[in-house]
Motif scaffolding. Structure first.
Motif, PDB file in Angstrom:
ATOM      1  N   VAL A  18       0.838  -1.202   0.000  1.00 27.66           N
ATOM      2  CA  VAL A  18       0.000   0.000   0.000  1.00 27.66           C
ATOM      3  C   VAL A  18       0.872   1.250   0.000  1.00 27.66           C
ATOM      4  N   TYR A  19       0.361   2.306  -0.618  1.00 28.04           N
ATOM      5  CA  TYR A  19       1.006   3.623  -0.540  1.00 28.04           C
ATOM      6  C   TYR A  19       0.127   4.539   0.282  1.00 28.04           C
ATOM      7  N   ASN A  20       0.755   5.295   1.149  1.00 28.16           N
ATOM      8  CA  ASN A  20       0.015   6.251   1.947  1.00 28.16           C
ATOM      9  C   ASN A  20      -0.246   7.496   1.105  1.00 28.16           C
ATOM     10  N   THR A  21      -1.500   7.782   0.824  1.00 24.37           N
ATOM     11  CA  THR A  21      -1.865   8.941   0.016  1.00 24.37           C
ATOM     12  C   THR A  21      -2.763   9.837   0.861  1.00 24.37           C
ATOM     13  N   PRO A  22      -3.047  11.044   0.368  1.00 25.11           N
ATOM     14  CA  PRO A  22      -3.947  11.939   1.118  1.00 25.11           C
ATOM     15  C   PRO A  22      -5.285  11.276   1.447  1.00 25.11           C
ATOM     16  N   SER A  23      -5.710  10.328   0.602  1.00 21.39           N
ATOM     17  CA  SER A  23      -6.988   9.670   0.937  1.00 21.39           C
ATOM     18  C   SER A  23      -6.762   8.310   1.593  1.00 21.39           C
ATOM     19  N   GLY A  24      -5.693   8.190   2.375  1.00 21.23           N
ATOM     20  CA  GLY A  24      -5.456   6.953   3.124  1.00 21.23           C
ATOM     21  C   GLY A  24      -4.517   6.011   2.406  1.00 21.23           C
ATOM     22  N   GLU A  25      -4.323   4.840   2.997  1.00 20.53           N
ATOM     23  CA  GLU A  25      -3.432   3.845   2.393  1.00 20.53           C
ATOM     24  C   GLU A  25      -4.176   3.100   1.296  1.00 20.53           C
ATOM     25  N   LEU A  26      -3.635   3.182   0.070  1.00 13.65           N
ATOM     26  CA  LEU A  26      -4.289   2.523  -1.059  1.00 13.65           C
ATOM     27  C   LEU A  26      -3.359   1.464  -1.631  1.00 13.65           C
ATOM     28  N   PRO A  27      -3.911   0.300  -2.018  1.00 14.88           N
ATOM     29  CA  PRO A  27      -3.050  -0.784  -2.499  1.00 14.88           C
ATOM     30  C   PRO A  27      -2.594  -0.560  -3.941  1.00 14.88           C
ATOM     31  N   ALA A  28      -1.286  -0.686  -4.175  1.00 13.12           N
ATOM     32  CA  ALA A  28      -0.748  -0.658  -5.531  1.00 13.12           C
ATOM     33  C   ALA A  28      -0.546  -2.089  -6.018  1.00 13.12           C
ATOM     34  N   VAL A  29      -0.393  -3.015  -5.067  1.00 11.19           N
ATOM     35  CA  VAL A  29      -0.340  -4.443  -5.367  1.00 11.19           C
ATOM     36  C   VAL A  29      -1.298  -5.108  -4.378  1.00 11.19           C
TER      37      VAL A  29
END
Ligand SMILES: Nc1ncnc2c1ncn2[C@@H]1O[C@H](COP(=O)(O)OP(=O)(O)O)[C@@H](O)[C@H]1O
Ligand SMILES: [Mg+2]
Lengths: 337, 342
Positions: A18-29
């Motif tokens: 996951v990457y931590n983005t402004p809208s929370g942790e989102l999965p890239a894989v």
């Protein structure tokens, strides 16, 4: 040098990054299962943003902040689960056990030092006893890739072209005789002919040294020539994985079909080449439920909106799709987990 | 190989020649401007001097020679004759004589002031550079930690405080509230100058506050510059690549530090050049008889010859620093050394 000719196998299980983005942790894989059979070259294709580089970095436990591996394992024979390695143990694995060619290999060199000095830094970091032999190996590898090895070792980055730097990056990944090699778009800065030559050399070295190799590229045509297996990634998932001839010859997943159709060389007819409709998803635009590909899919079902397809074995490969495949052939090899 | 080396040397020589040429033009401009000031200032100081000499009973010939000695050019004659006369004496390092310290040559005044300026400010610059760079690396690497934040904050705060405020604060604390250091002057008069412990000790004690002031004043700039350079290089692909190749931490750190510090050497050379004139506030506060104080005094006493000469020396300092900075950069950065731009 004596080489024991058993290549390590690699088993990626349930890998989620996951990457931590402004809208929370989102999965890239997302929950990727992928097995690299010992001694094979696996190609990974997919549009940009599909998670290929993130997957590759995970194999060295090197996902950079703001990203992190949140679940899963990467088992490499002889090394154990790389995701659990830390500190000095992890450092010694990188480079020595797993060679890595960086996506931006043109920029992977210290601008202030000669290639030779950086090679010695590499040797010393991994306690190479015979530095002379290391230099000799490096020269030989550079020579095979069509360069004057001695001159390149005496040069600094700014004295080399983009393509030369990329080949230097490949040399660094191979020179320590790592048995697992990961190449992230190793030939992007090269022209078509050099690209083919370099891939052929990677194949040769792979065979000589009994390596297990992962090659990432968004050029489906180039990978077809060197890979044994092909994994197709979309939206952080491996949507299709199997022997390269079968996947490209008779694609099962609609995304694979779309990718192939977009390439004149493979679709066989310039007139028929057709770009994939729509845009590749980004972390923020990935649908939260159902199939990640459904919005661009030419034949999506109602089911695709609610249930995420689970990778399942069919037609000699694994496919993650609800649609009944056009080629109902029973599984021949069972390692495409 | 030899041809390439020759080409590189040629390119370097051309660059240096360019700098020297530009520097000479700058020096010439400053000299001309100070000539114009001396010559054209309202109330023409040169002519006024000439006339007052006449009134004191000198013969016109004597008065003319006396004025020429003071200003470096004749009080009469065409503008062009005066100008060439002035430039001619400059070429012989003759800057005329001081008015406020009658009879003393400007060059010798500047010479003794320069020695009071160069050593303390050089010490302050180097100290703040070493300190700022080390702390900057630390602040960058630990930028998510408490101490790293604190260091960066100290840099921003100090960077914003004017140098005379730092100087006055230090004097208030260490010379008045808690008098352990002298508040001003270069050295106590009771010691005979020379290599004796008393004199040297007094010299050092007097230099502490000016040097510390200078160090604190420029430390903020160094730490901020170094921190931002390190953060930039940390984001460069080759650092990640070095980690992915499993290079030892120490080696990766050297890659990082060398690449980050490189641009600062140029600034260092330039700021050493600026020190000739850049210490006015400090020298005023601590009554330290350096070039800055000399310049201020020459302006307030309308000692035009001294003023022009001091300006000229400061200009030369800056020009030389520019050339040194460029040479230094060429020596330490291989990209520049070979004339490449990539
Ligand atoms: N440092 C990062 N911060 C936030 N998102 C990232 C970061 N790196 C990659 N991503 C996102 O992760 C997804 C996968 O990226 P990547 O693995 O580089 O894909 P690929 O190599 O297939 O092009 C992309 O949507 C990308 O925007
Ligand atoms: Mg990528």
């Amino acid at each position: 040098m004596e080489r024991h000719l058993t290549a390590p196998g690699v088993r990626i299980r349930g890998l989620t990054v996951v990457y931590n983005t402004p809208s929370g942790e989102l999965p890239a894989v997302s929950g990727v299962d992928l097995t690299l059979a010992p001694g094979t070259i696996t190609g990974v294709v997919g549009e940009s943003g599909s998670g290929k580089s993130t997957l590759a970095l995970s194999m060295l436990n090197a996902v950079q902040p703001p990203g992190r591996i949140s679940a899963g394992s990467v088992e490499i024979d002889g090394l154990g689960d790389v995701v659990r390695l830390r500190g000095e143990e992890l450092r010694r694995t990188r480079g020595r056990k797993v060679g890595y060619v960086f996506q931006a290999a043109q920029n992977s060199l210290n601008p202030l030092k000669t290639i030779g000095a950086q090679l010695l830094d590499l040797g010393r970091s991994h306690d190479v006893g015979d530095l002379r032999a290391l230099v000799r190996d490096a020269r030989e590898l550079l020579g095979r890739m069509g360069m004057d090895g001695a001159r390149v070792l005496d040069s600094r980055q700014h004295e080399l072209s983009g393509g030369m730097r990329q080949r230097v990056g490949i040399m660094f990944a191979l020179v320590l005789d790592a048995r697992v090699v990961v190449l992230d778009e190793p030939t992007t800065a090269l022209d078509m002919i050099t690209q083919a030559t370099i891939l052929r050399i990677i194949r040769e070295v792979h065979d000589e040294r009994a390596l297990t190799t992962l090659v990432i590229t968004h050029d489906v045509g180039a990978v077809a020539e060197v890979a044994d297996d092909l994994a197709v990634m979309y939206g952080g998932r491996v949507v299709e994985h199997g022997p390269v001839a079968e996947v490209l010859g008779a694609p099962e997943h609609p995304y694979t079909r779309g990718l192939i159709r977009a390439i004149p060389r493979l679709s066989g007819d310039l007139g028929l080449a057709r770009a994939l409709p729509g845009r590749p998803p980004t972390l923020g635009t990935l649908p939260a439920a159902g199939c990640v590909f459904r919005e661009r899919c030419e034949s999506s079902l109602d089911l695709c909106r609610t249930a995420e397809p689970v990778p399942a074995a069919r037609a000699g490969r694994t496919v993650a799709c609800h649609l009944p495949g056009p080629h109902a052939v029973p599984v021949k090899r069972k390692e495409y987990a | 190989m030899t041809r390439a080396t020759a080409n590189r040397a040629g390119a370097l020589a051309r660059r240096v020649a360019g700098h020297v040429a530009r520097g000479l033009v700058m020096i010439w401009l400053v000299a001309t401007i100070s000539f114009v000031i001396i010559r054209e200032i309202p109330g023409d100081p040169v002519l006024a001097m000439y006339e007052s000499m006449l009134q004191k009973g000198m013969s016109p010939d004597q008065a003319e020679r006396a004025t020429a000695v003071l200003y470096g050019f004749l009080p009469k004659g065409s503008l062009w004759e005066q100008y060439t006369g002035y430039m001619g004496s400059l070429l012989h390092f003759d800057l005329g004589r001081s008015l406020s310290t009658p009879g003393v040559e400007v060059t010798s005044l500047i010479g003794s002031a320069a020695s009071w300026t160069v050593l303390p400010v050089l010490a302050g610059t180097l100290l703040s550079f070493l300190l700022g760079v080390t702390m900057g690396v630390y602040a960058a690497v630990r930028r998510s930690g408490r101490l790293g934040d604190l260091l960066a904050l100290s840099g921003s705060l100090l960077h914003g405080v004017p140098v005379y405020v730092i100087g006055l604060l230090l004097t208030a604390i260490f010379a008045t509230l808690w008098p352990i250091l002298p508040s001003g002057g270069p050295v106590d008069v009771e010691f005979t100058p020379g290599l004796n412990a008393g004199y040297l000790g007094s010299l050092v004690r007097h230099a502490v506050l000016p040097v510390v002031t200078y160090t604190l004043a420029s430390y903020g700039g160094w730490i901020l510059a170094m921190k931002s350079n390190v953060v930039t290089v940390l984001g460069d692909d080759f650092i990640l690549a070095a980690e992915l190749r499993g290079l030892r931490r120490g080696i990766v750190f050297r890659y990082l530090a060398r690449n980050a510090i490189l641009p600062l050497f140029t600034i260092l050379a330039l700021s050493i050049g600026m020190l000739f004139g850049g210490s006015i506030f400090i020298e005023e506060i601590f009554n330290y008889p350096g070039l800055g104080l000399l310049l201020v005094n020459s302006i307030s006493s309308r000692d035009y010859a001294l003023m022009g000469g001091t300006f000229l020396v400061i200009t030369i300092g800056i020009v030389v620093a520019n050339i040194v900075a460029d040479l230094l950069y060429s020596v330490i950065d291989p990209r520049v050394r070979s004339g490449g731009t990539a």
